[in-house]
Design a protein around this motif. Structure first.
Motif, PDB file in Angstrom:
ATOM      1  N   ASP A  98       0.867  -1.181  -0.080  1.00  0.00           N
ATOM      2  CA  ASP A  98       0.003  -0.039  -0.092  1.00  0.00           C
ATOM      3  C   ASP A  98       0.909   1.274   0.055  1.00  0.00           C
ATOM      4  O   ASP A  98       0.558   2.149  -0.866  1.00  0.00           O
ATOM      5  CB  ASP A  98      -1.152   0.022   1.229  1.00  0.00           C
ATOM      6  N   GLY A 139      -4.278  -2.548  -2.311  1.00  0.00           N
ATOM      7  CA  GLY A 139      -3.047  -2.241  -1.590  1.00  0.00           C
ATOM      8  C   GLY A 139      -3.032  -2.562  -0.400  1.00  0.00           C
ATOM      9  O   GLY A 139      -3.867  -2.533   0.680  1.00  0.00           O
ATOM     10  N   SER A 157      -1.317  -2.184   4.877  1.00  0.00           N
ATOM     11  CA  SER A 157      -1.367  -0.793   4.977  1.00  0.00           C
ATOM     12  C   SER A 157      -1.224  -0.501   6.494  1.00  0.00           C
ATOM     13  O   SER A 157      -1.374  -1.245   7.177  1.00  0.00           O
ATOM     14  CB  SER A 157      -2.672  -0.538   4.498  1.00  0.00           C
ATOM     15  N   THR A 183      -2.300   6.992   1.708  1.00  0.00           N
ATOM     16  CA  THR A 183      -3.045   6.717   0.718  1.00  0.00           C
ATOM     17  C   THR A 183      -4.625   6.372   0.720  1.00  0.00           C
ATOM     18  O   THR A 183      -5.351   6.613  -0.234  1.00  0.00           O
ATOM     19  CB  THR A 183      -2.914   4.912   0.715  1.00  0.00           C
ATOM     20  N   ARG A 230      -7.895  -0.975   0.240  1.00  0.00           N
ATOM     21  CA  ARG A 230      -6.781  -1.088   1.015  1.00  0.00           C
ATOM     22  C   ARG A 230      -6.980  -1.992   2.307  1.00  0.00           C
ATOM     23  O   ARG A 230      -8.083  -2.017   3.052  1.00  0.00           O
ATOM     24  CB  ARG A 230      -6.910   0.400   1.564  1.00  0.00           C
TER      25      ARG A 230
END
Length: 793
Positions: A514, A538, A541, A557, A614
């Protein structure tokens, strides 16, 4: 080789295209009412490739070929489409204005047939290589309709070769045995700020040859080659080859008389005959007759390619060729003055009042109409394809009591791979050297890695135990990449346009750590700008990737996901949410509606787009599986109540992602001294924010009843209620929620680079743990400083 009459017509078309491109820019800057800043345009950069584009579009290209025209040559591209009836005068007159043709060719913004958008220099070039890889992938699949392989061609400004993504792409192409790719370098040796260094051509040639490309150098046109055969021609050729770039450009701008003086001074009697046989005007034409401006030379070189190896053509050109700007070092963003344009108009033979006529610069129209009717590239009509939708099979149910969303993603893909569902064969996965660590391993084990030629897994043949089956074959459905994230997003972009470029549906899934989404942001934005369709994962994270330290912990992000157009961003906490979102995403990627908003959420879901999930490596204890329609709808819309607030709620805790356990624990403890505490599970701050802003626009336009999903969720909260937002990411992701209905908001998140440690240590450090959340609530509601207040136990 083109016949003489065809060369005559091509030369006439070339002059017309140069005129239309330059006039379009001139009209926008000198004739049309303007705003506070200049309209701009690139007359000189358009002129340098007018010959190349004429040779390609009207002789070389076939319907299956795809083109990326360098950004600053957009006006020539639009002039070609105008000539062929695919562009309107009204849009040309509105060049760089609202509703007009774009400054740079755009698949989504221009109405004519742009194959590949080229707004960010270097990316359109590299895109062609990944488009060729995707074309090979489709050609290897038994379910794809057989079709002739096209050449993926890019016009490359020499200054574009400064872009690092070009060289990342070259290495990836070499690894994948790239073919059917042409790059034509507009080697005009001038950029925005100056003239390129001497000898760059040798470096370019060496780099491309090192990666297995054929290199074709087009330095001298037919006029120059003929002059070299005359007495003294060898001396002239040697002088041209040794002439510094700046001097060649300066003499070109000064014209034939300057050429004569300089050549006489430097070569004297050796070239006296060559000079004597030519007027100043003819001498100027001779010295500007470089390979990139000679239709005969270009066509012969293009027609001579009888193989599918990647090929780069180094075409020597003059920036501003054929215009009063030719060769001047300031011509990149320069514009012809009205006096210069009048001179250019006379030279082109365009009568006043006929400037916008499609063939105004062509004196002899005999045979032109018949020639255009048999141009192969335009014979098939519009080039946008369509592909049938592949039905999503429904959410994959996972029964794990404790698991991370990253691991759940891998299990869902593995389940699809094993199921044999029709959608599974259309999924293509990719990762920049993080396949195993982002849980794609089970999918790859079942579906294999893609290569045009089979390659066995040596570890398996040698009987070495391994959890991975790294076998390459044409049947494989995973394209393994090196570590360059720019390449990841370019490949996702190419695969995500397969339905439009080739009429075959692909569902690309790319995984990346991520935090390293940031390393490929330009290419991600570029892919979304083209309306490519892909699923981006991603993971891992946030600071939940605790032992790895700050370099591997993402902060910004979630904000990138909110800000990026064409990308719906989500961060589920639990597996049942993830299952719903992945199933929804497979359908969303395939939508292509007209953009009318859904009046329940005010989101433009009909248009579809790409999706970003994510995910986290943090295992969470899972709640009892939730599958009712209201839950599923809330997950997709962006939020649902995990614990609905009571009528007198003092505090509502709002979270997104894997901080759910800390928030739930804090809610229980806060409930001991605060009334009716609610917990709002946000799966997509992006979708909540987009719906809210869209509903506000609708109300301003007169629809007083417009209400977004987040407004509906927060409508029943008392005015005195405080929102405490928590995310393992930047706190601004959720902090805006207080503006929806005017509630006081305490945003908790990560604003600074993390450090190594355990999750508990880092959550405590950033105030994301239950103690920190309770303290934030208690310290403010009790009127005491946070560091003085202790929650009850």
């Amino acid at each position: 080789m083109a016949a003489n009459d065809d060369l005559r017509i091509l030369a006439a078309l070339e002059k017309q295209l140069l005129w239309t491109a330059c006039w379009t820019i001139h009209a926008a800057n000198h004739l049309r009412a303007k705003g506070e800043v200049k309209v701009g345009g690139h007359q000189a950069s358009s002129a340098s490739v007018a010959s190349i584009l004429t040779a390609l579009y009207f002789h070389v290209l076939r319907p299956q070929d795809r083109m990326a025209v360098k950004p600053h040559a957009g006006p020539v591209f639009h002039a070609i489409q105008y000539m062929m009836g695919n562009q309107s005068r009204a849009k040309l007159e509105a060049y760089r204005a609202l509703g007009g043709v774009q400054a740079y060719p755009s698949r989504t913004k221009d109405s004519d047939d742009v194959d590949i958008s080229t707004g960010s220099v270097g990316l359109g070039v590299a895109f062609t290589a990944f488009a060729s890889i995707v074309q090979d992938y489709l050609a290897a699949k038994p379910w794809a309709t057989p079709q002739p392989l096209g050449r993926m061609i890019a016009i490359v400004g020499d200054a574009e070769l400064d872009e690092g993504n070009i060289y990342e792409c070259l290495q990836e192409g070499w690894k994948h045995d790239l073919r059917n790719t042409w790059w034509i370098v507009d080697y005009n040796r001038q950029s925005l700020d100056g003239v390129v260094g001497e000898g760059l051509w040798a470096r370019i040639e060496a780099v491309f040859r090192a990666f297995g490309w054929d290199v074709v150098t087009l330095k001298h046109g037919a006029l120059q080659r003929a002059a070299f055969a005359e007495e003294g021609g060898a001396a002239l050729a040697a002088w041209i080859d040794a002439c510094p770039n700046q001097l060649y450009s300066a003499l070109t701008f000064q014209g034939g008389a300057a050429w004569r003086r300089r050549l006489t001074e430097d070569l004297g009697e050796a070239v006296a005959g060559i000079l004597a046989r030519r007027s100043d005007e003819a001498l100027g034409r001779l010295m500007s007759n470089l390979g990139g401006h000679c239709l005969e030379t270009l066509i012969d070189a293009f027609d001579a390619i009888d193989h599918d190896r990647p090929t780069v053509f180094l075409a020597y050109t003059i920036k501003g060729w054929g215009t009063p700007l030719a060769g001047h070092k300031d011509n990149h963003a320069g514009l012809m003055t009205p006096a210069q344009m009048a001179e250019f108009q006379r030279a082109c033979g365009v009568e006043p009042g006929r400037e916008w006529e499609r063939f105004a610069a062509i004196g002899d129209l005999s045979g032109v109409a018949e020639f255009l009717e048999r141009v192969p590239f335009f014979a098939g009509g519009p080039r946008r394809r369509r592909a049938a939708k592949i039905a999503a099979p429904g959410p994959v149910a996972l029964d794990d009591a404790q698991l991370s969303t990253q691991a759940g993603f891998g299990k869902i893909l593995d389940s699809l791979a094993a199921s044999g569902a029709p959608i599974a064969e259309r999924i293509v996965t990719t990762a920049p050297d993080v396949t195993v660590s982002t849980n794609l391993g089970p999918w790859v084990n079942r579906r294999g890695l893609f290569a045009r030629d089979a390659l066995a897994d040596t570890f398996r043949t040698e009987r070495i135990a391994s959890t991975q089956k790294w076998e390459f074959s044409p049947a494989g459905q995973h394209i393994e990449l090196g570590i360059a994230e720019m390449n990841l997003f370019l490949l996702l972009g190419a695969a995500g346009l397969a339905h439009s470029l080739w009429g075959e549906r692909l569902l690309p899934i790319g995984t990346v750590y991520d935090p390293f989404i940031c390393r490929g942001l330009d290419a991600l934005n570029y892919a979304c700008y083209q309306s490519a369709r892909f699923l981006l994962i991603g993971t891992p994270s946030g600071v939940a990737l605790a032992p790895e330290g700050g370099a591997h912990q993402s902060i910004s992000t979630p904000l990138i996901g909110m800000a990026q157009d064409g990308l719906a961003s989500f961060e589920p906490a639990y597996l049942d949410e993830l299952s719903v979102l992945m199933d929804w995403a497979f359908d969303y990627l395939q939508r292509d509606g007209d953009g009318d908003p859904d009046e329940r959420t005010w989101l433009r879901d009909e248009t579809g787009g790409s999706v970003y999930l994510r995910l986290s490596t943090r295992p969470l204890e899972q709640p009892a599986r939730r599958s009712d329609p209201a839950f599923r709808q809330g997950v997709v819309d962006g939020a649902h109540w995990l614990r609905p607030p009571g009528p007198n709620a003092d505090v509502v805790l709002v979270y997104q992602g894997c901080v759910a356990p800390e928030v739930i624990e804090a809610a229980g403890r806060i409930g001991e001294f605060r009334r009716d505490v609610g917990v709002l599970a946000v799966t997509s701050a992006d979708r909540l924010n987009a719906g809210w802003t869209a509903a506000q626009r609708a109300r301003r336009r007169g629809n007083a009843r417009a209400r977004s999903h987040v407004e509906t969720l927060l409508a029943g909260l008392p005015a005195h209620c405080t929102l405490v937002t928590v995310i393992d990411g930047h706190p601004a992701t959720l902090a805006w929620l207080g503006a929806v209905a005017g509630h006081r908001t305490i945003p908790i998140g990560v604003e600074h680079f993390g450090q190594s440690g355990s999750i508990a240590e880092l959550y405590r450090h950033h105030g994301l743990d239950a103690d920190g959340i309770v303290a934030a609530v208690g310290g403010l509601t009790e009127g005491r400083r946070i560091d003085e207040w202790r929650p009850p136990r």
